[in-house]
Design a protein around this motif. Sequence first.
Motif, PDB file in Angstrom:
ATOM      1  N   LYS A   4       0.814  -1.212   0.000  1.00 50.21           N
ATOM      2  CA  LYS A   4       0.000   0.000   0.000  1.00 50.21           C
ATOM      3  C   LYS A   4       0.852   1.269   0.000  1.00 50.21           C
ATOM      4  O   LYS A   4       0.330   2.355  -0.160  1.00 50.21           O
ATOM      5  CB  LYS A   4      -0.956  -0.008   1.208  1.00 50.21           C
ATOM      6  CG  LYS A   4      -2.122  -0.975   1.049  1.00 50.21           C
ATOM      7  CD  LYS A   4      -3.130  -0.773   2.148  1.00 50.21           C
ATOM      8  CE  LYS A   4      -4.332  -1.680   1.971  1.00 50.21           C
ATOM      9  NZ  LYS A   4      -5.343  -1.483   3.014  1.00 50.21           N
ATOM     10  N   SER A   6       3.326   1.671  -2.118  1.00 51.95           N
ATOM     11  CA  SER A   6       3.971   1.748  -3.424  1.00 51.95           C
ATOM     12  C   SER A   6       3.719   3.116  -4.048  1.00 51.95           C
ATOM     13  O   SER A   6       2.817   3.857  -3.643  1.00 51.95           O
ATOM     14  CB  SER A   6       3.429   0.656  -4.355  1.00 51.95           C
ATOM     15  OG  SER A   6       2.088   0.945  -4.710  1.00 51.95           O
ATOM     16  N   TYR A   9       0.188   3.455  -5.409  1.00 56.18           N
ATOM     17  CA  TYR A   9      -0.812   3.667  -4.362  1.00 56.18           C
ATOM     18  C   TYR A   9      -0.766   5.099  -3.833  1.00 56.18           C
ATOM     19  O   TYR A   9      -1.804   5.723  -3.603  1.00 56.18           O
ATOM     20  CB  TYR A   9      -0.610   2.675  -3.222  1.00 56.18           C
ATOM     21  CG  TYR A   9      -1.658   2.805  -2.138  1.00 56.18           C
ATOM     22  CD1 TYR A   9      -2.942   2.307  -2.334  1.00 56.18           C
ATOM     23  CD2 TYR A   9      -1.381   3.444  -0.928  1.00 56.18           C
ATOM     24  CE1 TYR A   9      -3.923   2.428  -1.355  1.00 56.18           C
ATOM     25  CE2 TYR A   9      -2.349   3.578   0.054  1.00 56.18           C
ATOM     26  CZ  TYR A   9      -3.610   3.069  -0.166  1.00 56.18           C
ATOM     27  OH  TYR A   9      -4.581   3.197   0.793  1.00 56.18           O
ATOM     28  N   CYS A  44     -10.811  -0.872  -6.297  1.00 56.42           N
ATOM     29  CA  CYS A  44      -9.981   0.207  -5.766  1.00 56.42           C
ATOM     30  C   CYS A  44     -10.844   1.231  -5.039  1.00 56.42           C
ATOM     31  O   CYS A  44     -10.485   1.707  -3.952  1.00 56.42           O
ATOM     32  CB  CYS A  44      -9.204   0.865  -6.910  1.00 56.42           C
ATOM     33  SG  CYS A  44      -8.048   2.148  -6.377  1.00 56.42           S
ATOM     34  N   TYR A 187      -1.554  -0.736  -9.553  1.00 55.47           N
ATOM     35  CA  TYR A 187      -1.827  -1.130  -8.169  1.00 55.47           C
ATOM     36  C   TYR A 187      -2.597  -2.453  -8.100  1.00 55.47           C
ATOM     37  O   TYR A 187      -2.360  -3.271  -7.209  1.00 55.47           O
ATOM     38  CB  TYR A 187      -2.617  -0.021  -7.465  1.00 55.47           C
ATOM     39  CG  TYR A 187      -2.924  -0.327  -6.026  1.00 55.47           C
ATOM     40  CD1 TYR A 187      -1.900  -0.458  -5.089  1.00 55.47           C
ATOM     41  CD2 TYR A 187      -4.232  -0.502  -5.596  1.00 55.47           C
ATOM     42  CE1 TYR A 187      -2.172  -0.755  -3.763  1.00 55.47           C
ATOM     43  CE2 TYR A 187      -4.519  -0.792  -4.272  1.00 55.47           C
ATOM     44  CZ  TYR A 187      -3.482  -0.919  -3.358  1.00 55.47           C
ATOM     45  OH  TYR A 187      -3.759  -1.218  -2.043  1.00 55.47           O
ATOM     46  N   GLU A 190      -0.059  -5.123  -8.304  1.00 54.38           N
ATOM     47  CA  GLU A 190       0.730  -5.179  -7.073  1.00 54.38           C
ATOM     48  C   GLU A 190      -0.002  -5.897  -5.950  1.00 54.38           C
ATOM     49  O   GLU A 190       0.591  -6.654  -5.184  1.00 54.38           O
ATOM     50  CB  GLU A 190       1.080  -3.764  -6.610  1.00 54.38           C
ATOM     51  CG  GLU A 190       2.041  -3.015  -7.508  1.00 54.38           C
ATOM     52  CD  GLU A 190       2.198  -1.565  -7.093  1.00 54.38           C
ATOM     53  OE1 GLU A 190       3.037  -0.879  -7.704  1.00 54.38           O
ATOM     54  OE2 GLU A 190       1.482  -1.118  -6.172  1.00 54.38           O
TER      55      GLU A 190
END
Length: 244
Positions: A4, A6, A9, A44, A187, A190
């Motif tokens: 989270k 990254s 993000y 998301c 994201y 990821e």
Amino acid sequence: MREKESAAYRRIVKRYKQGLTRHALIDDGDRILIGLSGGKDSLCLCELLSGTMRIHRPQIHVEALHVRMDNIEYESDGEYLRSFCESRGVKYHEVHTHFIAETDKRKTPCFLCSWYRRKQLFNFAQEHGMNKIALGHHQDDILHTSLLNLFYQGQFNSIRPRMKFDRMPIEIIRPLCMVYESDISEYAIETSYEPQKKHCPYEHESERSKISEMMHTLEAENPEVRHCMWRALNREWEKTGLDR
């Protein structure tokens, strides 16, 4: 580093917060229903709103609704969606509906599917005392819609970050309105969002797909295209009122 934290993000959260503030999308006491399609954008959105729900102010309540269209050849994992929501403190609901395309051949299956899904969202929201419906449209969706309206309807406008309705006490909000699709895609990889099992057969056959390809070409030649279009849309919304 946690996933989270990254770069993708951080960019998402920054633009999510900018969108909430710039367009006044959330108020203290809101009861928000997420239109959860099962795609990366709505997942998301659910994750971000669940985080907002956990802070002290604004104090909001969030639930999610997945509308399953029985006559469209796609498949999503309801148990995964339920687990995703409930692990984040968001109550999950699922309803079924369908439409008969032959009843109105002037409308495309995409239009009819969207219209019937939206109808279910509005009905559910009113029945359960929700005052806002949150949809997962990101900035790319809004920009692409503006070009579709320009080329096919002769007007420069688009779906708006916030919309009020005269005949019902519900607003539509788009909290991802300033978030880039590329960041959401990065994201999603990821964090291993589970993709839909089977996509809609109409998903890659519309004018919207052609517009998306055109935007990629324009941005490759001039990265400022996105920002110029966004400023122009905001000026248009300011003239007519953001929520109309």
